[in-house]
Design a protein around this motif. Sequence first.
Motif, PDB file in Angstrom:
ATOM      1  N   LYS A 274       9.161   7.552  15.499  1.00  7.77           N
ATOM      2  CA  LYS A 274       9.846   8.062  14.304  1.00  7.77           C
ATOM      3  C   LYS A 274      11.150   8.775  14.695  1.00  7.77           C
ATOM      4  O   LYS A 274      12.136   8.739  13.946  1.00  7.77           O
TER       5      LYS A 274
ATOM      6  N   ILE B 278       3.114   4.387   0.238  1.00  6.50           N
ATOM      7  CA  ILE B 278       4.506   4.720  -0.091  1.00  6.50           C
ATOM      8  C   ILE B 278       5.285   3.453  -0.486  1.00  6.50           C
ATOM      9  O   ILE B 278       6.083   3.464  -1.425  1.00  6.50           O
TER      10      ILE B 278
ATOM     11  N   TYR C 197       3.629   7.584  18.021  1.00  6.41           N
ATOM     12  CA  TYR C 197       4.075   7.655  16.622  1.00  6.41           C
ATOM     13  C   TYR C 197       5.285   8.578  16.506  1.00  6.41           C
ATOM     14  O   TYR C 197       6.306   8.229  15.912  1.00  6.41           O
TER      15      TYR C 197
ATOM     16  N   ASP D  92       4.387  -7.780   3.859  1.00 10.20           N
ATOM     17  CA  ASP D  92       3.235  -7.069   4.428  1.00 10.20           C
ATOM     18  C   ASP D  92       2.389  -8.081   5.201  1.00 10.20           C
ATOM     19  O   ASP D  92       2.538  -9.293   4.991  1.00 10.20           O
TER      20      ASP D  92
ATOM     21  N   ASN E 129       9.770   0.183   5.839  1.00  9.04           N
ATOM     22  CA  ASN E 129       8.792   1.252   5.675  1.00  9.04           C
ATOM     23  C   ASN E 129       7.447   0.987   6.351  1.00  9.04           C
ATOM     24  O   ASN E 129       6.698   1.932   6.604  1.00  9.04           O
TER      25      ASN E 129
ATOM     26  N   VAL F 214       6.259  -7.564  10.588  1.00 11.04           N
ATOM     27  CA  VAL F 214       7.615  -7.023  10.827  1.00 11.04           C
ATOM     28  C   VAL F 214       7.969  -6.901  12.307  1.00 11.04           C
ATOM     29  O   VAL F 214       9.089  -6.528  12.645  1.00 11.04           O
TER      30      VAL F 214
ATOM     31  N   THR G 273      -1.844   9.270   0.886  1.00  6.19           N
ATOM     32  CA  THR G 273      -2.084   7.824   0.800  1.00  6.19           C
ATOM     33  C   THR G 273      -3.482   7.549   1.341  1.00  6.19           C
ATOM     34  O   THR G 273      -4.150   8.437   1.859  1.00  6.19           O
TER      35      THR G 273
ATOM     36  N   VAL H 110       1.640  12.677   3.208  1.00  8.91           N
ATOM     37  CA  VAL H 110       1.546  12.066   1.878  1.00  8.91           C
ATOM     38  C   VAL H 110       0.114  11.620   1.628  1.00  8.91           C
ATOM     39  O   VAL H 110      -0.539  11.055   2.513  1.00  8.91           O
TER      40      VAL H 110
ATOM     41  N   SER I  69       0.834  -1.209   0.000  1.00  5.45           N
ATOM     42  CA  SER I  69       0.000   0.000   0.000  1.00  5.45           C
ATOM     43  C   SER I  69       0.870   1.261   0.000  1.00  5.45           C
ATOM     44  O   SER I  69       2.060   1.214   0.341  1.00  5.45           O
TER      45      SER I  69
HETATM   46  P1  NAD Z   1      -0.185   2.668   4.402  1.00  2.00           P
HETATM   47  O1  NAD Z   1      -1.126   2.385   5.521  1.00  2.00           O
HETATM   48  O2  NAD Z   1      -0.730   3.006   3.056  1.00  2.00           O
HETATM   49  O3  NAD Z   1       0.858   1.443   4.248  1.00  2.00           O
HETATM   50  C1  NAD Z   1       1.442   0.809   5.347  1.00  2.00           C
HETATM   51  C2  NAD Z   1       1.559  -0.690   5.043  1.00  2.00           C
HETATM   52  O4  NAD Z   1       2.204  -1.329   6.166  1.00  2.00           O
HETATM   53  C3  NAD Z   1       0.207  -1.389   4.858  1.00  2.00           C
HETATM   54  O5  NAD Z   1       0.204  -2.152   3.663  1.00  2.00           O
HETATM   55  C4  NAD Z   1       0.089  -2.281   6.092  1.00  2.00           C
HETATM   56  O6  NAD Z   1      -0.629  -3.494   5.855  1.00  2.00           O
HETATM   57  C5  NAD Z   1       1.561  -2.557   6.399  1.00  2.00           C
HETATM   58  N1  NAD Z   1       1.774  -2.988   7.783  1.00  2.00           N
HETATM   59  C6  NAD Z   1       1.226  -2.481   8.914  1.00  2.00           C
HETATM   60  N2  NAD Z   1       1.634  -3.172   9.989  1.00  2.00           N
HETATM   61  C7  NAD Z   1       2.480  -4.132   9.533  1.00  2.00           C
HETATM   62  C8  NAD Z   1       3.223  -5.166  10.155  1.00  2.00           C
HETATM   63  N3  NAD Z   1       3.187  -5.368  11.486  1.00  2.00           N
HETATM   64  N4  NAD Z   1       3.996  -5.969   9.380  1.00  2.00           N
HETATM   65  C9  NAD Z   1       4.041  -5.788   8.038  1.00  2.00           C
HETATM   66  N5  NAD Z   1       3.348  -4.837   7.393  1.00  2.00           N
HETATM   67  C10 NAD Z   1       2.569  -4.026   8.126  1.00  2.00           C
HETATM   68  O7  NAD Z   1       0.737   3.849   4.950  1.00  2.00           O
HETATM   69  P2  NAD Z   1       1.762   4.840   4.203  1.00  2.00           P
HETATM   70  O8  NAD Z   1       1.154   6.187   4.302  1.00  2.00           O
HETATM   71  O9  NAD Z   1       2.192   4.326   2.884  1.00  2.00           O
HETATM   72  O10 NAD Z   1       2.967   4.788   5.262  1.00  2.00           O
HETATM   73  C11 NAD Z   1       4.189   4.107   5.016  1.00  2.00           C
HETATM   74  C12 NAD Z   1       5.207   4.623   5.998  1.00  2.00           C
HETATM   75  O11 NAD Z   1       5.378   6.024   5.819  1.00  2.00           O
HETATM   76  C13 NAD Z   1       4.827   4.425   7.473  1.00  2.00           C
HETATM   77  O12 NAD Z   1       5.976   4.080   8.216  1.00  2.00           O
HETATM   78  C14 NAD Z   1       4.339   5.810   7.877  1.00  2.00           C
HETATM   79  O13 NAD Z   1       4.468   6.037   9.259  1.00  2.00           O
HETATM   80  C15 NAD Z   1       5.268   6.686   7.063  1.00  2.00           C
HETATM   81  N6  NAD Z   1       4.801   8.050   6.837  1.00  2.00           N
HETATM   82  C16 NAD Z   1       3.619   8.290   6.221  1.00  2.00           C
HETATM   83  C17 NAD Z   1       3.202   9.591   6.031  1.00  2.00           C
HETATM   84  C18 NAD Z   1       1.871   9.902   5.370  1.00  2.00           C
HETATM   85  O14 NAD Z   1       1.452  11.058   5.417  1.00  2.00           O
HETATM   86  N7  NAD Z   1       1.204   8.946   4.731  1.00  2.00           N
HETATM   87  C19 NAD Z   1       4.000  10.666   6.451  1.00  2.00           C
HETATM   88  C20 NAD Z   1       5.225  10.394   7.070  1.00  2.00           C
HETATM   89  C21 NAD Z   1       5.617   9.074   7.257  1.00  2.00           C
END
Ligand code: NAD
Length: 267
Positions: free
Chosen positions: A170, A31, A166, A50, A98, A72, A201, A199, A29
């Motif tokens: 980070k 990023i 959170y 995932d 990630n 993870v 998403t 982002v 999903s």
């Molecule tokens: P997302 O929810 O679209 O994707 C996260 C993915 O991680 C999902 O597919 C989920 O199933 C998987 N996941 C969750 N727990 C898990 C586990 N225990 N083991 C394996 N997989 C697992 O989120 P995203 O927005 O793409 O975020 C990706 C990363 O970027 C995260 O670390 C998030 O904290 C970070 N981030 C996101 C943003 C934002 O605005 N979206 C901003 C800064 C940082």
Amino acid sequence: MNETAATDSTQIICRRLPGRTAVVTGGASGIGLATAKRLASEGANIVIADTNADAGAAAAEAVGGLFVATDVTDQDQVENLFQTAFDTYGSVDIAFNNAGVSPPADASITETGLDVWRKVQDINLTSVYLCSQAALKHMRRQGRGSIINTASFVALMGSATSQVSYTASKGGVLALSRELGVEFAKEGIRVNALCPGPVNTELLRELFAKDPEMAARRLVHVPMGRFAEAGEMAAAVAFLASDDASFVTAQSFTVDGGLTNAYTTPL
Ligand code: NAD
């Protein structure tokens, strides 16, 4: 408001990673998925990890790669993930650690319980320790590798709309990445933390579609006047993974539309 349009970074033709193998956690999903697509388009073999088996398998199929169902936070599953990547493709060159969560119950310290605190620390921070440890076993043997850990802009600045665990997780990812970058620099292994701004998403869309005021409260702080697209994070990860970043290590690599350096923003 003048907005700067996003480039669709998944469509840029640039092949810097032929024959390299990349493990992408949270690759089903957002990023992670955009990055899996970008790294594949640059020639890398992709291993997606995932907990979401259906979306993970579909993502792997889309990039001609492999899906390994992995939680993870589980050491055995993480070791199996990196070993499977090595056994299948013969090397582990890129680890994009990630996967992460941001549950609504993680809020102000005044209302966030210990169970929620621990869950977020486990998925966001302990996972990066486990994945970096497992990746390093292979990379040290190879004498080469690039680890990119997803932190966040909240590792760099405080927020009045708190997600306390959170943010702390980070900050931990950032410090851990810096330390690993320094420790393994002479072994040909680079370690950097990606610090995305907000982002666009599914997670963010769902949250803000329900509450436009919440979106506006945050958007006003972004000089570019929009949220990032996942492909813009993917482009940064592809750079950090590639030899174009050969002298870049132990960095917090911020991709945030100017957010962390802004005092006032354009009207
Ligand atoms: P997302 O929810 O679209 O994707 C996260 C993915 O991680 C999902 O597919 C989920 O199933 C998987 N996941 C969750 N727990 C898990 C586990 N225990 N083991 C394996 N997989 C697992 O989120 P995203 O927005 O793409 O975020 C990706 C990363 O970027 C995260 O670390 C998030 O904290 C970070 N981030 C996101 C943003 C934002 O605005 N979206 C901003 C800064 C940082």
